[in-house]
Design an enzyme around this catalytic site. Sequence first.
Site, PDB file in Angstrom:
ATOM      1  N   LYS A 283      18.269  -6.821  13.265  1.00  0.00           N
ATOM      2  CA  LYS A 283      17.230  -6.013  12.617  1.00  0.00           C
ATOM      3  C   LYS A 283      17.592  -4.530  12.628  1.00  0.00           C
ATOM      4  CE  LYS A 283      13.009  -8.806  13.225  1.00  0.00           C
ATOM      5  NZ  LYS A 283      12.468  -8.698  11.847  1.00  0.00           N
ATOM      6  N   ARG A 290      10.912  -2.963   4.675  1.00  0.00           N
ATOM      7  CA  ARG A 290       9.932  -4.008   4.391  1.00  0.00           C
ATOM      8  C   ARG A 290       9.465  -3.898   2.936  1.00  0.00           C
ATOM      9  NH1 ARG A 290       8.353  -7.936   8.504  1.00  0.00           N
ATOM     10  NH2 ARG A 290       9.066  -7.064  10.484  1.00  0.00           N
ATOM     11  N   SER A 345      14.113 -12.216   9.547  1.00  0.00           N
ATOM     12  CA  SER A 345      12.749 -12.492   9.984  1.00  0.00           C
ATOM     13  C   SER A 345      12.747 -13.037  11.406  1.00  0.00           C
ATOM     14  CB  SER A 345      12.108 -13.519   9.043  1.00  0.00           C
ATOM     15  OG  SER A 345      10.987 -14.131   9.643  1.00  0.00           O
ATOM     16  N   GLY A 346      11.942 -12.413  12.275  1.00  0.00           N
ATOM     17  CA  GLY A 346      11.794 -12.938  13.628  1.00  0.00           C
ATOM     18  C   GLY A 346      11.148 -14.307  13.626  1.00  0.00           C
ATOM     19  N   HIS A 347      10.091 -14.475  12.818  1.00  0.00           N
ATOM     20  CA  HIS A 347       9.451 -15.787  12.704  1.00  0.00           C
ATOM     21  C   HIS A 347      10.475 -16.861  12.343  1.00  0.00           C
ATOM     22  CE1 HIS A 347       5.345 -14.190  12.834  1.00  0.00           C
ATOM     23  NE2 HIS A 347       4.870 -15.413  12.670  1.00  0.00           N
ATOM     24  N   ARG A 419       6.200 -15.939   5.400  1.00  0.00           N
ATOM     25  CA  ARG A 419       6.069 -14.488   5.521  1.00  0.00           C
ATOM     26  C   ARG A 419       6.121 -13.784   4.162  1.00  0.00           C
ATOM     27  NH1 ARG A 419       3.777 -13.485  10.025  1.00  0.00           N
ATOM     28  NH2 ARG A 419       4.881 -11.540  10.464  1.00  0.00           N
ATOM     29  N   HIS A 425       7.707  -9.884   4.206  1.00  0.00           N
ATOM     30  CA  HIS A 425       9.139 -10.184   4.237  1.00  0.00           C
ATOM     31  C   HIS A 425       9.659 -10.506   2.844  1.00  0.00           C
ATOM     32  CE1 HIS A 425      10.658 -10.215   8.353  1.00  0.00           C
ATOM     33  NE2 HIS A 425       9.528 -10.743   8.755  1.00  0.00           N
TER      34      HIS A 425
END
Length: 482
Positions: A283, A290, A345-347, A419, A425
């Site tokens: 990241k 974003r 994306s962290g998710h 997202r 995202h």
Amino acid sequence: MTDPILLWNEVALEANRVSHTNGKGEQTGPTLSSRALAIVHLAMYDAYAGVTNDPNLPPYLDLSALPSPGTGASVEAAVAAAAHTTLASLFPSQKPFFDAILAGAGDISNAGHVFGEKVAQALLNDRMNDPGAAAGDYKPSPQRGRHRPDPDNPGQGFHAPFYGARSKGFAITQRHMLAKPPLDNSEYLRALREVRVKGIAPELMGTLPENIDDRKRSIDETLIGIFWAYDGSAELGTPPRLYNQIVRRVAIAKGNTPAQNASLFALVNAAMGDAGILAWEQKYLYDFWRPVVGIREHDRSLGPAPTEADNNISDDCDPLWLPLGAPNTNSRNKNFTPNFPAYPSGHATFGAAALHITRLFYGISIGDRKPDNLFKDLDFVSEEFNGINTDNRGTVRPRHNRNFPGGLWQMIIENGRSRVDLGVHWVFDAFAVKNDGTPDLTKTDTDGKPFGGVPLGIKIAEDIFQAGAGKGPKKSTVLPSS
């Protein structure tokens, strides 16, 4: 007999929920949440392995440096002590709650208790030099394509800019890297047009160009975006809690033994611990903006460092665009865009790491990228839609029971793409897509690096599973990169 791993896993997930509710600021945010859960579950795993001396549970730490648990040591006492000690250290404000659970589930007079405490302290000592999530001297760049604060929440700050690069691994054998995200090419423009329509705030839908009704966010997509959120809200916590809840559903349905659960939950949480490290390293390496910034500043005449003047801005730009946003559940505050860069994306990374390593644990082959039956005849209720928690207008969302015919693989893909439906995202933050919009998990750059959080999470899962021969996490020798 109560399974001690499932019991203390539930306690750890409750600690995550409470830590995002009580205002104490203990292990909050996605990075510190995943780190805390990894420490707790690795301590439980080693306590269990050390007492049972099971050859199918090779210890994570070198337990030969610790006193033997001794004759009569019980697994329940050792696991309880390991979990209690790590949790009390990580979440000190919740110690009375942990003490109450220990009083009922532990046995401080048993030899296993002292052993569990020593294992826990060894794990805490091993991670004592991990960095925190403070912003430090990070400064956002004014350049095009770079991360800057959500203009609708300009004082939000920055989460964990140095955490990834300065953390050593939990169980990975290498620092897996991603390709650079696209910018100002056809792939990027396609992603921008998608999220601009799918992710827009409801009150702004009337500002979209005409003739795009077939591309607007559907009711199902709105529900999916919120279903997977868990964006650090009060009473909910963070995504690692959500993915643990799903894995619990599978483990209970499969009738796992405590030994199997010790292995499974250590693998799952070590994978998410490493997902937090590697995703946040990438990241802040790419520092990618974003959608809320990228769409508003798409025309080159806009932004803090415009490259040209223009009195007729691009039709793909909307300087007033806002997303549906990450839901500020159980709060009256505005929805928001998270306070860290978009890519990856962290998710997507957490979800793929946790759910794919679960697939591997239950016999799905390395390299398999197809639907599975691991959620057959099961359903799941996200706490975003449990009939109790409220949106940011104070309205209770209805309870929604959801099933997944494609199993954990369906979850991995849906979670990653969800997202976009919130407008926080770009789709390539999760994975590259083919011309028809379906995921392309095989796409790489010229150096063989993949795109997005789903491929990164899958790489983490397969790396950790293979390194530990599928039995349990093997301690990483990967050092910080900076």
